[in-house]
Write a protein that holds these residues in place. Structure first.
Motif, short mmCIF file in Angstrom:
data_model
loop_
_atom_site.label_atom_id
_atom_site.label_comp_id
_atom_site.label_asym_id
_atom_site.label_seq_id
_atom_site.Cartn_x
_atom_site.Cartn_y
_atom_site.Cartn_z
N UNK A 40 24.58 43.36 21.74
CA UNK A 40 25.56 44.34 21.28
C UNK A 40 26.88 44.18 22.03
N UNK A 41 26.81 43.92 23.32
CA UNK A 41 28.02 43.70 24.11
C UNK A 41 28.79 42.50 23.57
N UNK A 42 28.07 41.43 23.29
CA UNK A 42 28.70 40.22 22.76
C UNK A 42 29.31 40.46 21.39
N UNK A 43 28.57 41.16 20.52
CA UNK A 43 29.05 41.42 19.16
C UNK A 43 30.34 42.23 19.15
N UNK A 44 30.46 43.17 20.10
CA UNK A 44 31.66 44.00 20.15
C UNK A 44 32.91 43.21 20.56
N UNK A 45 32.69 42.05 21.15
CA UNK A 45 33.83 41.24 21.59
C UNK A 45 34.13 40.08 20.62
N UNK A 46 33.34 39.96 19.58
CA UNK A 46 33.55 38.88 18.62
C UNK A 46 34.81 39.10 17.80
N UNK A 47 35.46 38.01 17.43
CA UNK A 47 36.56 38.07 16.49
C UNK A 47 37.93 38.27 17.08
N UNK A 48 38.07 38.18 18.41
CA UNK A 48 39.40 38.40 19.01
C UNK A 48 40.35 37.22 18.76
N UNK A 49 39.80 36.07 18.44
CA UNK A 49 40.64 34.92 18.11
C UNK A 49 41.13 34.18 19.33
N UNK A 50 42.11 34.75 20.01
CA UNK A 50 42.60 34.18 21.26
C UNK A 50 43.44 35.23 21.97
N UNK A 51 43.75 34.98 23.22
CA UNK A 51 44.71 35.82 23.93
C UNK A 51 45.26 35.07 25.13
N UNK A 52 46.39 35.56 25.60
CA UNK A 52 46.99 35.07 26.83
C UNK A 52 47.18 36.25 27.77
N UNK A 53 47.30 35.96 29.07
CA UNK A 53 47.52 37.02 30.05
C UNK A 53 48.13 36.40 31.30
N UNK A 54 48.72 37.27 32.13
CA UNK A 54 49.19 36.86 33.45
C UNK A 54 48.24 37.45 34.48
N UNK A 55 48.10 36.73 35.60
CA UNK A 55 47.14 37.19 36.61
C UNK A 55 47.66 36.93 38.02
N UNK A 56 47.52 37.95 38.87
CA UNK A 56 47.82 37.81 40.29
C UNK A 56 46.51 37.81 41.06
N UNK A 57 46.32 36.81 41.90
CA UNK A 57 45.11 36.70 42.72
C UNK A 57 45.48 37.03 44.17
N UNK A 58 44.82 38.04 44.72
CA UNK A 58 45.06 38.44 46.11
C UNK A 58 43.81 38.12 46.91
N UNK A 59 43.95 37.22 47.90
CA UNK A 59 42.84 36.82 48.74
C UNK A 59 42.97 37.48 50.11
N UNK A 60 41.88 38.09 50.58
CA UNK A 60 41.87 38.74 51.91
C UNK A 60 40.71 38.20 52.71
N UNK A 61 40.97 37.83 53.97
CA UNK A 61 39.88 37.40 54.83
C UNK A 61 39.29 38.60 55.55
N UNK A 62 38.33 38.34 56.42
CA UNK A 62 37.62 39.42 57.12
C UNK A 62 38.57 40.28 57.95
N UNK A 63 39.66 39.68 58.46
CA UNK A 63 40.62 40.41 59.28
C UNK A 63 41.68 41.14 58.45
N UNK A 64 41.61 41.01 57.11
CA UNK A 64 42.55 41.69 56.25
C UNK A 64 43.82 40.91 55.96
N UNK A 65 43.93 39.68 56.44
CA UNK A 65 45.11 38.86 56.16
C UNK A 65 45.09 38.43 54.70
N UNK A 66 46.26 38.52 54.04
CA UNK A 66 46.35 38.28 52.60
C UNK A 66 47.14 37.03 52.26
#
Length: 267
Positions: A40-66
Motif C-alpha cells: 500500500x505504501x508503494x502504491x500510494x507513491x506510484x505515478x509521480x513520473x519524475x522530480x527534482x530537488x535541492x539538498x543540503x547535507x550537514x555532517x556533524x562529528x561526535x564533538x559537534x563540528x559541522x
C-alpha cells in the motif's frame, strides 16, 4: 410475523458477514499484514513520473563540528522496475561535480556508479561496498537508493502513538545477503503511511543507526516528501542531516540524463 422474520433473517446475515470479516482478519498473519502495508505504501507513491530537488547535507562529528555540502537531486520513475536517481554535488569546491547515479531494480541488486571529477573517472560501487559511507556521511550508499517492495520480507509488529499520530510499526528483512543491515524497524502513520522513524540493525543484530523524518509536505495532492531526514550513528556518535527544498514534480527529464556517459558531462 413476516416483518419480524425478515428482520431476524437480515440480522443473522449481518452477523454472519461480520463473523466472516473477523475470521479473515484473524487469519491474516503478521507477515501478511506487513507485506500489505508495504504494498500500500508503494502504491500510494506510484505515478509521480519524475522530480527534482535541492539538498543540503550537514555532517556533524561526535564533538559537534559541522561541515556542509550542497547537492542537486533528480529522480526518474521506471514502471515495473526500480527508479533511476542522480545526486550531483555543487559545494564545497573540493567535491564539486562529484555525482552518484543509481539504477534501482525490483528483483536484482541495484546498480550504482560514482563519478569523481578530479580523476575524470566513473567508479562502479560493488554490491559488497554498498554498506560503506556515502561521501563521509552517516548515510551509506545503500541508504541513498529507493527501496523496492520485492527486496524485503515483512512482519507487522504493533500500533503505537508517535507524536501526533498513531503509527503502524513493522519489521523489514533484506533479502540481499550483501546488505549492510539484518533488519529495519519502521514507524509509519496509519493515515498516510508516511515514514517517521527507521531503526537500522547491522548484520550482527546490533542497533547501528536511527533515521528520522520531519517537515512533510504534499505535492500534486498525493505525494508526500519529507523536508528533513536525520541519521544518527549510535556507534560513532556522529550524525548527518539532509535538508530538502525546491521539489519540482513532472520536470523535463529523460533517460539520457541517467546514464554512465551522462555522468561525465554533469555540471
Amino acid at each position: 410475523m413476516k416483518g419480524f422474520s425478515l428482520a431476524a433473517l437480515m440480522l443473522a446475515l449481518a452477523s454472519s458477514c461480520l463473523s466472516g470479516i473477523h475470521a479473515l482478519a484473524q487469519e491474516e498473519t503478521a507477515e501478511d499484514k506487513g507485506l500489505r502495508i508495504a504494498l500500500e505504501t508503494s502504491a500510494r507513491n506510484d505515478g509521480f513520473g519524475n522530480f527534482t530537488a535541492a539538498m543540503t547535507m550537514v555532517l556533524r562529528d561526535r564533538q559537534g563540528r559541522e561541515s556542509v555540502r550542497q547537492m542537486r537531486f533528480k529522480v526518474l520513475e521506471v514502471p515495473r522496475n526500480g527508479d533511476k536517481s542522480l545526486f550531483v554535488f555543487d559545494q564545497p569546491r573540493d567535491v564539486q561535480g562529484t555525482a552518484l547515479l543509481t539504477h534501482a531494480h525490483a528483483n536484482t541488486p541495484d546498480d550504482q556508479w560514482l563519478y569523481l571529477p578530479a580523476l575524470k573517472r566513473v567508479k562502479r560501487i560493488n554490491a559488497s561496498k554498498r554498506s560503506g559511507s556515502f561521501m563521509g556521511s552517516e548515510f551509506s550508499y545503500e541508504d541513498m537508493t529507493a527501496s523496492e517492495v520485492e527486496e524485503y520480507t515483512y512482519r507487522f509488529l504493533h500500533e503505537e502513538s508517535c507524536g501526533d499520530h498513531v503509527c503502524v510499526v513493522t519489521e523489514q528483512f533484506p533479502l540481499d545477503e550483501k546488505s549492510g543491515y539484518s533488519r529495519k524497524v519502521v514507524w509509519q502513520d496509519a493515515g498516510e503511511l508516511r515514514v517517521w522513524k527507521v531503526e537500522l540493525y547491522d548484520r550482527k543484530g546490533s542497533h547501528l543507526k536511527t533515521l528520522t523524518f520531519a517537515n512533510y509536505r504534499q505535492y500534486l495532492d498525493q505525494y508526500w516528501r519529507a523536508g528533513e531526514q536525520a541519521m544518527v550513528n549510535h556507534l560513532t556518535g556522529a550524525d548527518t542531516v539532509l535538508k530538502w527544498t525546491d521539489f519540482r514534480f513532472r520536470a523535463d527529464l529523460d533517460e539520457g540524463e541517467f546514464t554512465q556517459q551522462a555522468l561525465r558531462r554533469v555540471r
